[in-house]
Structure formats: C-alpha cells, structure tokens
Design a protein around this motif. Structure first.
Motif, short mmCIF file in Angstrom:
data_model
loop_
_atom_site.label_atom_id
_atom_site.label_comp_id
_atom_site.label_asym_id
_atom_site.label_seq_id
_atom_site.Cartn_x
_atom_site.Cartn_y
_atom_site.Cartn_z
N ALA A 1 0.87 -1.17 0.00
CA ALA A 1 0.00 0.00 0.00
C ALA A 1 0.91 1.22 0.00
CB ALA A 1 -0.90 0.00 1.23
N ASP A 2 0.78 2.03 -1.02
CA ASP A 2 1.62 3.23 -1.10
C ASP A 2 0.95 4.37 -0.38
OD1 ASP A 2 3.81 2.20 -2.56
OD2 ASP A 2 2.54 2.17 -4.35
N ARG B 1 5.61 6.90 2.53
CA ARG B 1 5.89 5.70 3.30
C ARG B 1 5.25 4.47 2.65
NH1 ARG B 1 3.60 5.04 9.19
NH2 ARG B 1 2.28 3.47 8.26
N PRO B 2 6.04 3.71 1.88
CA PRO B 2 5.49 2.46 1.36
C PRO B 2 5.20 1.51 2.52
CG PRO B 2 7.71 2.87 0.49
CD PRO B 2 7.39 3.95 1.47
N THR B 3 4.08 0.84 2.45
CA THR B 3 3.58 0.03 3.54
C THR B 3 3.24 -1.37 3.05
OG1 THR B 3 2.66 2.01 4.55
CG2 THR B 3 1.75 -0.06 5.30
N VAL B 4 3.34 -2.35 3.94
CA VAL B 4 2.90 -3.70 3.65
C VAL B 4 1.72 -4.00 4.57
CG1 VAL B 4 3.48 -6.15 3.80
CG2 VAL B 4 5.18 -4.53 2.99
N ILE B 5 0.65 -4.50 3.97
CA ILE B 5 -0.50 -4.96 4.74
C ILE B 5 -0.52 -6.48 4.61
CG2 ILE B 5 -3.02 -4.92 4.96
CD1 ILE B 5 -2.88 -2.06 3.79
N SER B 6 -0.55 -7.15 5.74
CA SER B 6 -0.52 -8.61 5.71
C SER B 6 -1.78 -9.18 6.35
CB SER B 6 0.72 -9.15 6.43
OG SER B 6 0.67 -8.83 7.80
N SER C 1 2.69 -2.65 8.34
CA SER C 1 4.05 -2.29 8.74
C SER C 1 4.74 -1.58 7.59
CB SER C 1 4.83 -3.54 9.15
OG SER C 1 4.96 -4.42 8.05
N PRO C 2 5.84 -0.90 7.87
CA PRO C 2 6.60 -0.28 6.79
C PRO C 2 7.15 -1.36 5.85
CG PRO C 2 7.33 0.55 8.93
CD PRO C 2 6.40 -0.60 9.19
N LEU C 3 7.23 -1.04 4.57
CA LEU C 3 7.82 -1.95 3.59
C LEU C 3 9.33 -1.97 3.81
CD1 LEU C 3 7.45 -3.70 1.00
CD2 LEU C 3 7.91 -1.61 -0.29
N PRO C 4 9.91 -3.15 4.11
CA PRO C 4 11.37 -3.21 4.27
C PRO C 4 12.06 -2.78 2.96
CG PRO C 4 10.35 -5.18 5.15
CD PRO C 4 9.27 -4.43 4.41
N LEU D 1 -5.84 -4.75 -8.92
CA LEU D 1 -7.14 -4.31 -8.43
C LEU D 1 -7.13 -2.80 -8.21
CD1 LEU D 1 -8.06 -6.94 -5.68
CD2 LEU D 1 -8.92 -6.81 -8.04
N SER D 2 -8.23 -2.17 -8.53
CA SER D 2 -8.36 -0.74 -8.23
C SER D 2 -8.52 -0.58 -6.72
CB SER D 2 -9.57 -0.16 -8.95
OG SER D 2 -10.77 -0.63 -8.34
N PRO D 3 -8.27 0.62 -6.19
CA PRO D 3 -8.49 0.82 -4.76
C PRO D 3 -9.93 0.46 -4.35
CG PRO D 3 -7.24 2.64 -5.65
CD PRO D 3 -7.66 1.80 -6.82
#
Length: 124
Positions: free
Chosen positions: A42-43, A47-52, A67-70, A82-84
C-alpha cells in the motif's frame, strides 16, 4: 471469520519466518497445518507500507497487520491490478476475501514469491 486471540497472534509471530518459508504452518487455535498468509503493498504518502493477512483455512480465524515496507523487499501479488475500490470491496467482506485467497492457494497462485533483503524463500 473470527479473529485469532492475542496470545495466538503472538504465537504466530514468534514461530514463523514467513519471508523465508511461505508454506502452511500449524494453527495455534485448532492445531491443523492450515495457516496461510498474503501480503500487499500500500503506497501511503512518503511511506510504502505492507498490509498482511494471516488466516487458518481450517478453523477460519484470521489476523491482519500493517508495517513499513522493508527497503528492497519485492513480492508478487495476484491482486496487484485491483483498483483501490475493488480492493476495498474485498476487504469489506472478510469471508469473501479469504475464500478468494483460499481459491488462489488451491490453484497454486499463492503462496507469494519474495525477493530482496529477507525474501527469496521457498514455495510449496
């Protein structure tokens, strides 16, 4: 879907190096080897982010985290296009979302492949 209990989430986090091994693992709630995970990027501004999402395909418990994208971590995402709005519709109906993730797992589309720092794990 039900939520994992907090102690079960702690057990999941402590027992798994998901970026190294994406195979299913034992569920702390029901004991079946049926726990799976799916991540998406998720941008967010600056801050690029990871949703798990982590769920048990057997007892239908789940949890999610952000969490933040490593730096340097890459991974494939079958839902990247997929669109938002489409993603929001999936996430609003957890039963449907996890059923579709299970179908992707059954077809061999999941688990995901990871690269970069910390990634490069094996697929089943």
């Amino acid at each position: 879907m039900k939520n994992f209990e907090p102690a079960e989430v702690q057990t999941l986090a402590a027992e798994r190096k998901f970026l190294i091994d994406q195979s299913e693992w034992r569920c702390p709630a029901c004991g079946e080897v049926a726990v799976r995970s799916y991540l998406h990027r998720a941008d967010r501004p600056n801050r690029p982010t990871v949703i798990s999402y982590t769920w048990c395909a057997h007892c239908r418990r789940a949890t999610g985290a952000t969490s933040p994208l490593p730096p340097g971590l890459t991974f494939d995402d079958p839902w990247a296009n997929l669109s938002p709005r489409q993603r929001e519709e999936l996430e609003e109906d957890a039963d449907r979302m996890f059923a579709e993730l299970d179908a992707l797992w059954a077809r061999g589309v999941l688990p995901q492949r990871f690269g970069g720092p910390g990634g490069g794990g094996r697929r089943r």
